[in-house]
Design an enzyme around this catalytic site. Sequence first.
Site, PDB file in Angstrom:
ATOM      1  NE  ARG A 109      42.355  47.828  42.151  1.00  0.00           N
ATOM      2  CZ  ARG A 109      41.404  47.606  43.029  1.00  0.00           C
ATOM      3  NH1 ARG A 109      41.505  46.578  43.863  1.00  0.00           N
ATOM      4  NH2 ARG A 109      40.340  48.387  43.104  1.00  0.00           N
ATOM      5  CD  GLU A 155      42.076  40.535  39.961  1.00  0.00           C
ATOM      6  OE1 GLU A 155      40.923  41.013  39.964  1.00  0.00           O
ATOM      7  OE2 GLU A 155      42.881  40.715  40.875  1.00  0.00           O
ATOM      8  CG  HIS A 185      40.032  40.896  43.551  1.00  0.00           C
ATOM      9  ND1 HIS A 185      40.435  41.761  42.561  1.00  0.00           N
ATOM     10  CD2 HIS A 185      39.858  41.683  44.658  1.00  0.00           C
ATOM     11  CE1 HIS A 185      40.486  42.997  43.028  1.00  0.00           C
ATOM     12  NE2 HIS A 185      40.146  42.962  44.307  1.00  0.00           N
TER      13      HIS A 185
END
Length: 313
Positions: free
Chosen positions: A231, A260, A278
């Site tokens: 993460r 993000e 991601h």
Amino acid sequence: MARPEVLVAAPLMPYLMEALRRDYTVHDRIHQGDPAALAAAAPGIRAVVANGEAKVPRELIAQLPALEVITVFGVGYDGVDVAAAHERGVPVTNTPEVLNDDVADLAMGLLLSVARRIPQADRFVREGAWPKGPIALARKVSGGKLGVVGMGRIGQAIARRAEAFGMHISYTARSPRSDVNYTYYPDAVALATAVDFLIVITPGGAATRGLIDARVLQALGPQGYLVNVARGSVVDEPALIHALEQGHIAGAALDVFAAEPHVPDKLREMPQVVLTPHMASGTRETREAMANLVLANLAAHFAGKPLPTRVPA
């Protein structure tokens, strides 16, 4: 009989959305900017479907008096207030196991990309630089020392792949594991001191926020490389940028970021950094398997059957 009503709390892939709309009455993100619509629908909403980046806080849970289950499209569920859900007797599910291979594959791909400078080599050829002379030498991966921060299912999958490269594997986790033969270090600083490459695959959340900080990066050293497929919150992003600028580490490969989809300009401009959006679980096969597991959890709940992948209390 009326179809169960579901609140979709985040963008979901079309495959999953189509299946949800086929079997349920779907309210798509009405909690984001439409309080009147949420208030009108809330008494009938029995399930929330989120993804790994979605926020399902205590406040939202409190607004849904009929809520029975929360299911997450992803292995990480740190955006869900699990404690608040369990206080209400609302189970939470996720989609573990099915994405292990894809995440492990990308972790090794990122490691190879940043050490062997594959993106830079691609640009070198495309931009016509090759006829002017050879590209700079890169860093060998095989036989190197790899540290894995987090030795869960995905961490073990990464380690198995690294074994094929003849790498010497060490790890840190909350406690040593009896089912692996890798060297254990009690914390990330000690691990970083001992390795050439550091792959982060620990869960997100408050317990790991900023775990990879300036001390860890300093310990990794000017010949060390960081790979993050966990993460964005696990890495102290300003500290990472500073370490890269000052040459405290050799490079980084990142699939996740603090805010993000926004990535700091400085990271995007650094030639020693490899960036991906991601996408660690981003294959059609795995995303469909994840969607099917979300649907299986919902179907099991509304049929009164045990949930296939319930998050522990």
